[in-house]
Design a protein around this motif. Structure first.
Motif, short mmCIF file in Angstrom:
data_model
loop_
_atom_site.label_atom_id
_atom_site.label_comp_id
_atom_site.label_asym_id
_atom_site.label_seq_id
_atom_site.Cartn_x
_atom_site.Cartn_y
_atom_site.Cartn_z
N UNK A 114 0.83 -1.21 0.00
CA UNK A 114 0.00 0.00 0.00
C UNK A 114 0.85 1.25 0.00
N UNK A 115 2.02 1.22 0.68
CA UNK A 115 2.88 2.41 0.70
C UNK A 115 3.38 2.74 -0.69
N UNK A 116 3.70 1.72 -1.49
CA UNK A 116 4.14 1.96 -2.87
C UNK A 116 2.98 2.42 -3.74
N UNK A 117 1.82 1.82 -3.54
CA UNK A 117 0.67 2.11 -4.41
C UNK A 117 0.04 3.47 -4.11
N UNK A 118 -0.09 3.83 -2.83
CA UNK A 118 -0.81 5.04 -2.45
C UNK A 118 0.12 6.16 -2.00
N UNK B 3 8.23 7.92 -2.84
CA UNK B 3 8.09 6.66 -2.11
C UNK B 3 7.99 5.48 -3.07
N UNK B 4 7.27 5.67 -4.17
CA UNK B 4 7.14 4.59 -5.15
C UNK B 4 8.48 4.24 -5.78
N UNK B 5 9.39 5.21 -5.87
CA UNK B 5 10.71 4.92 -6.43
C UNK B 5 11.66 4.32 -5.40
N UNK B 6 11.58 4.77 -4.17
CA UNK B 6 12.58 4.40 -3.18
C UNK B 6 12.27 3.11 -2.44
N UNK B 7 11.02 2.88 -2.10
CA UNK B 7 10.68 1.70 -1.29
C UNK B 7 11.11 0.40 -1.96
N UNK B 8 10.86 0.18 -3.27
CA UNK B 8 11.34 -1.08 -3.87
C UNK B 8 12.86 -1.22 -3.79
N UNK B 9 13.59 -0.13 -3.98
CA UNK B 9 15.05 -0.21 -3.89
C UNK B 9 15.49 -0.51 -2.46
N UNK B 10 14.85 0.16 -1.50
CA UNK B 10 15.18 -0.10 -0.09
C UNK B 10 14.84 -1.53 0.30
N UNK B 11 13.77 -2.08 -0.25
CA UNK B 11 13.41 -3.47 0.08
C UNK B 11 14.47 -4.44 -0.42
N UNK B 12 15.01 -4.19 -1.62
CA UNK B 12 16.09 -5.04 -2.13
C UNK B 12 17.33 -4.90 -1.27
N UNK B 13 17.67 -3.67 -0.91
CA UNK B 13 18.84 -3.43 -0.08
C UNK B 13 18.68 -4.08 1.29
N UNK B 14 17.49 -3.95 1.88
CA UNK B 14 17.24 -4.55 3.20
C UNK B 14 17.35 -6.07 3.14
N UNK C 93 8.42 -11.03 1.89
CA UNK C 93 7.74 -10.05 2.75
C UNK C 93 8.07 -8.61 2.43
N UNK C 94 9.12 -8.37 1.65
CA UNK C 94 9.52 -6.99 1.34
C UNK C 94 9.58 -6.72 -0.16
N UNK C 95 10.42 -7.47 -0.87
CA UNK C 95 10.61 -7.22 -2.31
C UNK C 95 9.35 -7.49 -3.10
N UNK C 96 8.72 -8.65 -2.84
CA UNK C 96 7.54 -9.03 -3.63
C UNK C 96 6.40 -8.02 -3.51
N UNK C 97 5.98 -7.61 -2.32
CA UNK C 97 4.88 -6.62 -2.25
C UNK C 97 5.28 -5.25 -2.79
N UNK C 98 6.55 -4.86 -2.60
CA UNK C 98 6.96 -3.55 -3.09
C UNK C 98 6.90 -3.49 -4.61
#
Length: 421
Positions: free
Chosen positions: A116-120, A125-136, A163-168
């Motif tokens: 939801x954070x990426x979608x809404x 946020x839509x650009x950074x969260x997926x990258x942060x999920x991969x890094x995490x 739990x992180x990369x797939x939903x992001x």
């Protein structure tokens, strides 16, 4: 400071900044309430059945998993209204849950909050969260591999990625599809707006064209009728009255025929396309008849009419011939209403493939009013005709050797290049 209008709104393009994330609602969406409530009930059921991950870490009491569950449910309520705040709360709740026992319901709700954070969330946020999920996920895998020398590290890393990369990245895909749909809808609305504007402009142009045609067709005959009916009322001479009534009848019949021909053209689309039907487009060949009629109508006003045309006039395209004919017709009508007794000269000239020059010169009359009433639309119509063809037009009083005259001059592009356009 005034805000500048975004470019590309009406030119068919859809700039990226016009596709905006919908404004966040103030109250939780009913679907978010259902997700939060369902997750909370599932977590409580798992806790009751003692179905949680493992023993607590750092000596924390297992009951803290319920606190983490409640916090995660609260984050679910904010997944649309405040997605970034919800993600922060969800991250803290997940950390507490892992340290106190790990409920599956809490972990699943965390994946939904990331989605939801990426979608809404905002574009950043839509650009950074997926990258942060991969890094995490990468850092967590390296840390576990360094501290826990066991093949199960691979399985744990896959679970972290789910739990992180797939939903992001799922949120990224859904967001791209949503933005594409919004852009397509915006383009469709712009296309409909442009089509409506084109339709309105086409209707306006057609109304203006019909107004010019109706004015040019009717004004000449009605002016002659008005002049001769006034003469018939003021001159106490049976012969003069009989002649005036004859001219009135002739102009009435001709005007009625012109009107019927124009109405037939408007009603019959086949005739308008060049099929069988009334020929409603006058040509330069009809100038002789036009001058003859003007001589008849202006005889009692002391006006004489002379037509000066080249011996061999090349055939021009229909719009040019129609414009030249209407200019002469309207100029003759104005001469009948305004000119002093004298000679009205109509001259057509063309130098090779150059423009066709139409000149109408009539004696200027500084009278208080015309012989017949007018609306002033004649000069406006002539200017519009010439402007549509890209020509030049001038009209007004001029001083010359023969005295002051009213001069109408129009230069119509008639070269072969113009005819091909």
């Amino acid at each position: 400071m005034r805000r500048r209008r975004p470019r590309g709104v009406l030119d068919g393009g859809v700039p990226a900044h016009t596709v905006r994330t919908p404004a966040a609602p103030r109250r939780p969406h009913r679907i978010d309430v259902l997700i939060a409530g369902g997750g909370l009930l599932c977590g409580l059921l798992l806790w009751t059945l003692h179905l949680y991950g493992g023993p607590p870490l750092f000596g924390l009491p297992p009951s803290l998993t319920l606190v983490a569950l409640a916090a995660m449910s609260g984050a679910e309520l904010m997944r649309r209204t405040a997605p970034m705040a919800a993600l922060a709360v969800a991250g803290l709740a997940l950390t507490l849950d892992i340290c106190s026992g790990t409920l599956v319901a809490t972990v699943l709700m965390f994946t939904d909050v990331v989605y939801a954070a990426v979608l809404y969330g905002g574009p950043a946020a839509a650009r950074r969260i997926p990258l942060y999920s991969v890094l995490l996920t990468f850092l967590a895998t390296i840390t576990l591999a360094a501290l826990w020398h066991d093949p199960q590290v691979v399985i744990v890393s896959i679970v972290i990625a789910l739990g992180t990369i797939a939903p992001a990245w799922t949120g990224v895909i859904i967001r791209d599809h949503r933005d594409a749909a919004q852009a397509a809808r915006l383009r469709a609305e712009q296309t409909a707006l442009l089509a409506e504007m084109d339709r309105v402009q086409a209707v306006a142009r057609e109304r203006a064209r019909m107004a010019r045609e109706l004015h040019d067709v009717v004004a000449n005959h009605l002016s002659a009728i008005a002049i001769h009916s006034t003469a018939a009322q003021t001159i106490d001479d049976p012969a003069a009255t009989r002649d005036a009534l004859g001219v009135i009848r002739e102009n009435s019949v001709q005007g009625l025929a012109e009107m019927r021909r124009l109405i037939g053209l408007l009603r019959d689309a086949k005739a308008a396309d060049g099929g069988d039907g009334p020929a409603a487009t006058p040509t330069l060949e009809g100038l002789e008849a036009l001058i003859t009629q003007a001589r008849t109508n202006g005889a009692r006003s002391g006006l004489s009419f002379v037509l000066d045309t080249p011996r061999a006039t090349p055939r021009l395209v229909a719009p040019v011939e129609l414009a030249a004919y209407r200019i002469v017709q309207e100029s003759l009508t104005n001469a009948l209403k305004h000119a002093e007794p004298g000679e009205v000269l109509v001259r057509l000239a063309q130098d090779g493939d150059g423009p066709l020059t139409v000149t109408v010169r009539s004696p200027y009359a500084d009278r208080p009013g015309p012989r017949a009433p007018g609306s002033g639309a004649g000069l406006v119509g002539m200017r519009e005709r010439i402007a549509l063809l890209g020509g030049e037009f001038e009209a007004g009083p001029r001083s010359g050797p023969a005295g002051k005259v009213w001069l109408v001059r129009a230069a119509l592009p008639a070269s072969k290049e113009e005819q091909r356009r």
